[in-house]
Design an enzyme around this catalytic site. Structure first.
Site, PDB file in Angstrom:
ATOM      1  N   GLY A 202       0.827  -1.208   0.000  1.00 18.99           N
ATOM      2  CA  GLY A 202       0.000   0.000   0.000  1.00 18.99           C
ATOM      3  C   GLY A 202       0.854   1.247   0.000  1.00 18.99           C
ATOM      4  CG  ASN A 203      -0.265   4.628  -1.688  1.00 25.40           C
ATOM      5  OD1 ASN A 203      -0.993   5.468  -1.158  1.00 25.40           O
ATOM      6  ND2 ASN A 203      -0.622   3.954  -2.764  1.00 25.40           N
TER       7      ASN A 203
END
Ligand code: CTP
Length: 406
Positions: A202-203
């Site tokens: 993810g980020n």
């Protein structure tokens, strides 16, 4: 918008805290006027903390600012929730014996009231007459709903839910903005690329800037499809409260691509504010991966490139459609940053690129943001700094300018 929320003395006052909260989250400047009776249910400190503005109740407070009429004169919208039978009667008669009364006589803004009382009081001919008078005067009445009342009885008189009141109130004022009649698609948040059933890549995108772009468009009259990948905490609440924002949630880049391509077919403007993962895991494991690393203590995941969604949208854009991209960059030097932005804008072929500086402490999780907006001629048409809402408004100003220049 400058919104006044009047709160009168009923138990439903506790639910109005949520109304104020939703409005603040949606970027509005909210000023609460509780009556003295209302303060017996919810205290002044709560209203100040939740509205982030000072709260006074008397016409004799803050006299130099002429507060007894100033709030009404400044208001773009007035909501009274809960509106008691007593309040409705006073309003129908035009009484101005307190700060809420003077404010309502001094305003030309739309007024939305949400009655709350026991069924007998609501059905009483006096209350029905007073509500009719207010309706004839152009006041918008939301509810009351039919349901459980305090004291164990049930019937018409329960205050409508905060989300419904906010939606109805915003719908009253928004419909005439400069984006009225436009269909807009906005993507927000960070995609999650699965590794196995419990893990993902993810980020740090919170989604707040994209949500602010969606809400700002709706506030200016557009019909908005907000396609949200992963967002942080309550980031979506303001969008959910707006009647012209349709929220759909997706997870991976491929999910996002499917949703945005379908929605874009009917859109006048598409804004890709989502942080899309450039890569996904080649073979997603059906089972939770166990800790069987190689002897040197490493583990290798093979990543494959995700589709460039923005490039795909540009390639299949329909006539007259405006496409806006975002660029999250860590480059600290302004000139180099803009050079990178210009190269990216040309590479992506978008009409506008919002260049956003991000870093460990900037851009992602903060309430404030700075965007440089590059148009199709590679000019910086705006350098917007401030809350994510004010920056979103600057973005829509640039979209409107780009469309009218065509
Ligand atoms: N974007 C996209 N699909 C991807 C990656 C990015 O649609 N697979 C979109 C983003 O939503 C954003 C724009 O492209 O609007 C630019 O994203 P960014 O990550 O800054 O650019 P990249 O193309 O990934 O380029 P680089 O990583 O080399 O900076």
């Amino acid at each position: 918008m400058f919104i006044v929320v009047g709160v009168t003395g009923g138990i439903a006052a506790y639910k109005s805290v949520q109304i104020v909260r939703l409005l603040v989250l949606a970027g509005h400047d909210v000023h609460v006027i509780p009556t003295d009776d209302a303060l017996r249910f919810v205290g002044l400190t709560t209203w100040e903390a939740i509205s982030r503005n000072p709260v006074t109740t008397s016409v004799h407070d803050d006299v130099p600012t002429v507060r007894h009429v100033a709030l009404g004169q400044s208001a773009d919208l007035v909501i009274v929730a809960p509106a008691t039978a007593d309040f409705l009667a006073k309003q129908a008669a035009g009484l101005a014996g307190d700060l809420l009364g003077t404010t309502l006589l001094a305003t030309t803004a739309p007024v939305v009231v949400a009655p709350a009382m026991h069924t007998e009081m609501w059905n009483h001919p006096a209350t029905q007459h007073n509500t009719g008078v207010l309706r004839e005067r152009g006041v918008h009445v939301v509810g009351p709903a039919d349901g459980a009342l305090t004291g164990g009885d049930s019937g018409p008189g329960r205050m409508s839910e905060p989300e419904q009141i906010v939606a109805a109130a915003l719908a009253v004022v928004d419909a005439a903005g400069d984006l009225a009649g436009m269909r807009v698609v906005v993507t927000a948040g960070g995609t999650r690329e699965p590794i196995d059933p419990v893990r993902y890549l993810g980020n740090r995108s919170s989604g707040r800037q994209g949500v602010a772009v969606a809400v700002s468009a709706a506030q200016r009259g557009a019909e908005v499809d907000l396609i949200a990948a992963h967002t942080e905490g309550d980031a979506l609440e303001g969008a959910r409260a707006h009647p012209r924002v349709r929220v759909s949630q997706v997870s991976s880049a491929e999910d996002l691509q499917a949703a945005v391509s379908a929605a874009a077919e009917a859109a006048d403007v598409v804004v890709m504010a989502a942080a899309v993962a450039d890569y996904r895991v080649d073979a997603v494991s059906e089972h939770k991966l166990t800790k069987d690393t190689s002897p040197d203590g490493t583990r290798t995941l093979t990543l494959v490139e995700n589709p460039d969604i923005l490039a795909g949208l540009v390639a299949s854009r329909r006539g007259g459609q405006t496409i806006v991209g975002f660029a999250a960059e860590t480059e600290p030097d302004r000139a180099t940053l803009l050079e990178r932005g210009r190269a990216k804008r040309r590479r992506k072929g978008v009409d506008l690129l919002a260049v956003n500086t991000v870093g460990w402490t900037r851009g992602f999780e903060t309430a404030e943001n700075t965007l440089y907006l590059l148009n199709a001629a590679d000019d910086v048409v705006a350098e917007a700094s401030g809350t994510k809402h004010s920056v979103a408004d600057a973005l829509w100003d640039a979209v409107v300018a780009a469309r009218s220049a065509r």
